[in-house]
Design a protein around this motif. Structure first.
Motif, PDB file in Angstrom:
ATOM      1  N   ALA A  61       0.737  -1.030   0.045  1.00  0.00           N
ATOM      2  CA  ALA A  61      -0.068  -0.305  -0.026  1.00  0.00           C
ATOM      3  C   ALA A  61       0.842   1.108  -0.082  1.00  0.00           C
ATOM      4  CB  ALA A  61      -0.757  -0.068   1.108  1.00  0.00           C
ATOM      5  N   LEU A  62       1.973   1.287   0.693  1.00  0.00           N
ATOM      6  CA  LEU A  62       2.896   2.451   0.852  1.00  0.00           C
ATOM      7  C   LEU A  62       3.717   2.454  -0.515  1.00  0.00           C
ATOM      8  CD1 LEU A  62       4.381   2.100   4.501  1.00  0.00           C
ATOM      9  CD2 LEU A  62       2.784   3.883   3.694  1.00  0.00           C
ATOM     10  N   ARG A  63       4.050   1.527  -0.999  1.00  0.00           N
ATOM     11  CA  ARG A  63       4.629   1.573  -2.401  1.00  0.00           C
ATOM     12  C   ARG A  63       3.823   2.207  -3.411  1.00  0.00           C
ATOM     13  NH1 ARG A  63       8.158  -3.887  -1.650  1.00  0.00           N
ATOM     14  NH2 ARG A  63       9.950  -2.983  -0.419  1.00  0.00           N
ATOM     15  N   THR A  64       2.687   1.600  -3.315  1.00  0.00           N
ATOM     16  CA  THR A  64       1.628   2.293  -4.478  1.00  0.00           C
ATOM     17  C   THR A  64       1.417   3.710  -4.132  1.00  0.00           C
ATOM     18  OG1 THR A  64       0.400  -0.058  -4.291  1.00  0.00           O
ATOM     19  CG2 THR A  64      -0.701   2.170  -5.329  1.00  0.00           C
ATOM     20  N   LEU A  65       1.138   4.111  -2.899  1.00  0.00           N
ATOM     21  CA  LEU A  65       1.050   5.327  -2.672  1.00  0.00           C
ATOM     22  C   LEU A  65       2.198   6.192  -3.348  1.00  0.00           C
ATOM     23  CD1 LEU A  65      -0.372   7.979  -1.210  1.00  0.00           C
ATOM     24  CD2 LEU A  65       1.134   7.084   0.709  1.00  0.00           C
ATOM     25  N   LEU A  66       3.294   6.038  -3.014  1.00  0.00           N
ATOM     26  CA  LEU A  66       4.452   6.721  -3.297  1.00  0.00           C
ATOM     27  C   LEU A  66       4.743   6.822  -4.776  1.00  0.00           C
ATOM     28  CD1 LEU A  66       6.950   5.661  -0.333  1.00  0.00           C
ATOM     29  CD2 LEU A  66       5.897   7.472  -0.781  1.00  0.00           C
ATOM     30  N   PHE A  67       4.589   5.533  -5.495  1.00  0.00           N
ATOM     31  CA  PHE A  67       4.730   5.687  -6.949  1.00  0.00           C
ATOM     32  C   PHE A  67       3.837   6.218  -7.723  1.00  0.00           C
ATOM     33  CE2 PHE A  67       7.757   2.349  -5.362  1.00  0.00           C
ATOM     34  CZ  PHE A  67       8.942   3.051  -5.673  1.00  0.00           C
ATOM     35  N   ARG A  68       2.479   6.504  -7.178  1.00  0.00           N
ATOM     36  CA  ARG A  68       1.401   7.102  -7.725  1.00  0.00           C
ATOM     37  C   ARG A  68       1.382   8.543  -7.580  1.00  0.00           C
ATOM     38  NH1 ARG A  68      -4.021   4.878  -5.453  1.00  0.00           N
ATOM     39  NH2 ARG A  68      -3.428   6.726  -3.853  1.00  0.00           N
ATOM     40  N   SER A  69       1.847   8.953  -6.316  1.00  0.00           N
ATOM     41  CA  SER A  69       1.617  10.152  -5.889  1.00  0.00           C
ATOM     42  C   SER A  69       2.804  11.242  -6.324  1.00  0.00           C
ATOM     43  CB  SER A  69       1.442  10.396  -4.438  1.00  0.00           C
ATOM     44  OG  SER A  69       0.514   9.391  -4.089  1.00  0.00           O
ATOM     45  N   GLY A  82       9.919   7.771  -3.626  1.00  0.00           N
ATOM     46  CA  GLY A  82      10.007   7.049  -2.477  1.00  0.00           C
ATOM     47  C   GLY A  82      10.537   5.610  -2.496  1.00  0.00           C
ATOM     48  N   ARG A  83      10.997   5.142  -1.195  1.00  0.00           N
ATOM     49  CA  ARG A  83      11.324   3.960  -1.119  1.00  0.00           C
ATOM     50  C   ARG A  83      10.864   3.389   0.104  1.00  0.00           C
ATOM     51  NH1 ARG A  83      17.672   2.407  -1.788  1.00  0.00           N
ATOM     52  NH2 ARG A  83      17.140   3.782  -3.470  1.00  0.00           N
ATOM     53  N   VAL A  84      10.440   2.105   0.101  1.00  0.00           N
ATOM     54  CA  VAL A  84       9.634   1.498   1.304  1.00  0.00           C
ATOM     55  C   VAL A  84      10.687   0.393   1.609  1.00  0.00           C
ATOM     56  CG1 VAL A  84       7.584   0.257   2.308  1.00  0.00           C
ATOM     57  CG2 VAL A  84       7.175   2.220   0.710  1.00  0.00           C
TER      58      VAL A  84
END
Length: 82
Positions: free
Chosen positions: A50-58, A63-65
């Protein structure tokens, strides 16, 4: 960037996580942040995705998780004592 922080906070909460600590700042006009969360092992991969999706979509986020299991050497902070 408040929307970005809120998005991360919502995803952590949605996965039953606990935001333990963070450091965030602006460097050279860019937002930088690192945070430590605690989440049940069974929900870990869901939260990471979910965090990766948020970072790469926004945009303009880059970002890096990195997920690392906690060990006995890195215990959760205890509640504040008075």
């Amino acid at each position: 960037m408040d929307g970005g922080r809120q998005g991360v906070a919502h995803r952590v909460a949605d996965h039953g996580g606990n935001w333990l600590e963070s450091r965030m700042c602006h460097l050279g006009g860019q937002f930088a942040g690192i945070l430590r969360v605690e989440v049940a092992q069974a929900r870990r991969d869901e939260l990471v995705n979910a965090l990766r999706t948020l970072l790469f979509r926004s945009e303009p986020w880059e970002g890096r998780v990195h997920a690392k299991p906690m060990t006995d050497a890195t215990p959760s902070p205890s509640p504040a004592r008075r």
